[in-house]
Design a protein around this motif. Structure first.
Motif, PDB file in Angstrom:
ATOM      1  N   CYS A 166       0.974  -1.267  -0.013  1.00 31.28           N
ATOM      2  CA  CYS A 166      -0.024   0.006  -0.021  1.00 31.28           C
ATOM      3  C   CYS A 166       0.789   1.326  -0.083  1.00 31.28           C
ATOM      4  CB  CYS A 166      -0.860   0.182   1.269  1.00 31.28           C
ATOM      5  SG  CYS A 166      -2.243  -1.146   1.182  1.00 31.28           S
ATOM      6  N   VAL A 167       0.872   2.092  -1.027  1.00 31.10           N
ATOM      7  CA  VAL A 167       1.393   3.351  -0.988  1.00 31.10           C
ATOM      8  C   VAL A 167       0.726   4.333  -0.640  1.00 31.10           C
ATOM      9  CG1 VAL A 167       1.250   3.563  -3.588  1.00 31.10           C
ATOM     10  CG2 VAL A 167       3.118   4.443  -2.597  1.00 31.10           C
ATOM     11  N   ASP A 168       1.097   5.402  -0.014  1.00 29.85           N
ATOM     12  CA  ASP A 168       0.742   6.628   0.351  1.00 29.85           C
ATOM     13  C   ASP A 168       0.552   7.787  -0.717  1.00 29.85           C
ATOM     14  OD1 ASP A 168      -0.477   8.794   1.202  1.00 29.85           O
ATOM     15  OD2 ASP A 168       0.476   8.656   3.299  1.00 29.85           O
ATOM     16  N   ILE A 169      -0.340   7.856  -1.517  1.00 29.69           N
ATOM     17  CA  ILE A 169      -0.006   8.860  -2.929  1.00 29.69           C
ATOM     18  C   ILE A 169       0.172  10.387  -2.220  1.00 29.69           C
ATOM     19  CG2 ILE A 169      -1.395   7.345  -4.442  1.00 29.69           C
ATOM     20  CD1 ILE A 169      -3.668   9.321  -4.155  1.00 29.69           C
ATOM     21  N   LYS A 170       0.098  10.690  -0.976  1.00 25.56           N
ATOM     22  CA  LYS A 170       0.149  12.051  -0.547  1.00 25.56           C
ATOM     23  C   LYS A 170       1.826  12.180  -0.301  1.00 25.56           C
ATOM     24  CE  LYS A 170      -3.991  13.421   1.523  1.00 25.56           C
ATOM     25  NZ  LYS A 170      -4.594  14.074   2.999  1.00 25.56           N
ATOM     26  N   LYS A 171       2.650  10.940  -0.177  1.00 24.20           N
ATOM     27  CA  LYS A 171       4.075  11.135  -0.143  1.00 24.20           C
ATOM     28  C   LYS A 171       4.654  11.235  -1.194  1.00 24.20           C
ATOM     29  CE  LYS A 171       3.486   8.763   4.514  1.00 24.20           C
ATOM     30  NZ  LYS A 171       3.780   7.598   5.237  1.00 24.20           N
ATOM     31  N   VAL A 172       4.123  10.923  -2.500  1.00 17.79           N
ATOM     32  CA  VAL A 172       4.614  10.899  -3.677  1.00 17.79           C
ATOM     33  C   VAL A 172       4.473  12.294  -4.418  1.00 17.79           C
ATOM     34  CG1 VAL A 172       5.197   8.418  -3.950  1.00 17.79           C
ATOM     35  CG2 VAL A 172       3.220   9.870  -4.883  1.00 17.79           C
ATOM     36  N   ASP A 173       5.311  12.708  -5.494  1.00 15.09           N
ATOM     37  CA  ASP A 173       5.033  13.993  -6.437  1.00 15.09           C
ATOM     38  C   ASP A 173       3.769  13.579  -7.209  1.00 15.09           C
ATOM     39  OD1 ASP A 173       7.398  14.963  -5.355  1.00 15.09           O
ATOM     40  OD2 ASP A 173       8.541  14.585  -7.395  1.00 15.09           O
ATOM     41  N   ALA A 174       3.015  14.604  -7.518  1.00 14.14           N
ATOM     42  CA  ALA A 174       1.818  14.677  -8.313  1.00 14.14           C
ATOM     43  C   ALA A 174       2.117  13.875  -9.566  1.00 14.14           C
ATOM     44  CB  ALA A 174       1.303  15.899  -8.342  1.00 14.14           C
ATOM     45  N   SER A 175       3.177  14.031 -10.134  1.00 13.91           N
ATOM     46  CA  SER A 175       3.274  13.210 -11.321  1.00 13.91           C
ATOM     47  C   SER A 175       3.855  11.833 -11.040  1.00 13.91           C
ATOM     48  CB  SER A 175       4.558  13.819 -12.292  1.00 13.91           C
ATOM     49  OG  SER A 175       5.749  13.704 -11.411  1.00 13.91           O
ATOM     50  N   VAL A 176       4.195  11.510 -10.076  1.00 13.88           N
ATOM     51  CA  VAL A 176       4.440  10.009  -9.882  1.00 13.88           C
ATOM     52  C   VAL A 176       3.174   9.400  -9.487  1.00 13.88           C
ATOM     53  CG1 VAL A 176       5.802   8.562  -8.155  1.00 13.88           C
ATOM     54  CG2 VAL A 176       6.871  10.411  -9.183  1.00 13.88           C
ATOM     55  N   ALA A 177       2.362  10.076  -8.557  1.00 12.36           N
ATOM     56  CA  ALA A 177       0.908   9.558  -8.340  1.00 12.36           C
ATOM     57  C   ALA A 177       0.125   9.146  -9.737  1.00 12.36           C
ATOM     58  CB  ALA A 177       0.348  10.576  -7.446  1.00 12.36           C
ATOM     59  N   THR A 178       0.334  10.277 -10.695  1.00 16.23           N
ATOM     60  CA  THR A 178      -0.187  10.042 -11.922  1.00 16.23           C
ATOM     61  C   THR A 178       0.134   8.686 -12.504  1.00 16.23           C
ATOM     62  OG1 THR A 178      -0.942  12.139 -12.352  1.00 16.23           O
ATOM     63  CG2 THR A 178      -0.654  10.800 -14.123  1.00 16.23           C
ATOM     64  N   ASN A 179       1.594   8.475 -12.549  1.00 14.24           N
ATOM     65  CA  ASN A 179       2.178   7.448 -13.062  1.00 14.24           C
ATOM     66  C   ASN A 179       1.832   5.923 -12.578  1.00 14.24           C
ATOM     67  OD1 ASN A 179       3.383   8.939 -14.790  1.00 14.24           O
ATOM     68  ND2 ASN A 179       5.391   8.881 -13.689  1.00 14.24           N
ATOM     69  N   ILE A 180       1.583   6.183 -11.148  1.00 17.62           N
ATOM     70  CA  ILE A 180       1.229   4.862 -10.388  1.00 17.62           C
ATOM     71  C   ILE A 180      -0.139   4.627 -10.990  1.00 17.62           C
ATOM     72  CG2 ILE A 180       0.568   3.843  -8.204  1.00 17.62           C
ATOM     73  CD1 ILE A 180       2.881   5.627  -6.969  1.00 17.62           C
ATOM     74  N   ALA A 181      -1.003   5.542 -11.021  1.00 17.49           N
ATOM     75  CA  ALA A 181      -2.457   5.192 -11.667  1.00 17.49           C
ATOM     76  C   ALA A 181      -2.407   4.874 -13.048  1.00 17.49           C
ATOM     77  CB  ALA A 181      -3.308   6.409 -11.430  1.00 17.49           C
ATOM     78  N   THR A 182      -1.509   5.271 -13.674  1.00 23.81           N
ATOM     79  CA  THR A 182      -1.658   4.812 -15.090  1.00 23.81           C
ATOM     80  C   THR A 182      -1.006   3.423 -15.357  1.00 23.81           C
ATOM     81  OG1 THR A 182      -1.356   7.265 -15.791  1.00 23.81           O
ATOM     82  CG2 THR A 182      -0.454   5.354 -17.390  1.00 23.81           C
TER      83      THR A 182
END
Length: 116
Positions: free
Chosen positions: A86-102
Motif C-alpha cells: 500500500c503506497v501513500d499517494i500523498k507522500k509522492v510527487d503529483a506526477s508520480v501519483a499519476t504514473n502509479i494510477a496509469t
C-alpha cells in the motif's frame, strides 16, 4: 583515538505507516545518466531474472521504486522494487501519483494516507 561523527539522513517512506506490509526485491535500474528516479515511479522488468536492469515505465510495470535513486554517470543504479503493498499517494510527487494510477499494477494499492 579520533572521534568520528557521521550524519545520516532518514529516508522518506512512501508506504502507509512505518511498519507497513509490503514485499520488495532488490533490482538494478537504468535510465538517463545522473538522473534521479523518484520514489513511487513504476518499474518494468523481469522479476524472475533480475540480472537485466529495470526501467521506469508505466506500460509494463511490475512494481514501484521504494526510495529515490540517483543514477550514476552511466545511467545505472540500485533500487528496491515493491511488488506488493500500500503506497501513500500523498507522500509522492503529483506526477508520480499519476504514473502509479496509469500503470495500474494490481498488487499495488494507492491510497491517501497521512503525508507524514
Amino acid at each position: 583515538m579520533v572521534e568520528k561523527i557521521a550524519t545520516y539522513n532518514t529516508r522518506k517512506t512512501i508506504m502507509i505507516g512505518q511498519e507497513s506490509y509490503y514485499i520488495a526485491l532488490p533490482v538494478k535500474i537504468t535510465g538517463t545518466a545522473n538522473a534521479t528516479v523518484k520514489a513511487g515511479e513504476p518499474l518494468a522488468g523481469d522479476l524472475t531474472d533480475r540480472s537485466t536492469a529495470f526501467t521506469v515505465d508505466t506500460t509494463d510495470a511490475v512494481g514501484i521504486n521504494l526510495h529515490e535513486v540517483k543514477l550514476d554517470a552511466n545511467g545505472k543504479g540500485n533500487a528496491t522494487c515493491v511488488i506488493v503493498g500500500c503506497v501513500d499517494i500523498k507522500k509522492v510527487d503529483a506526477s508520480v501519483a499519476t504514473n502509479i494510477a496509469t500503470a495500474a499494477i494490481p498488487s499495488i494499492i494507492a491510497v491517501e494516507g497521512s503525508a507524514i
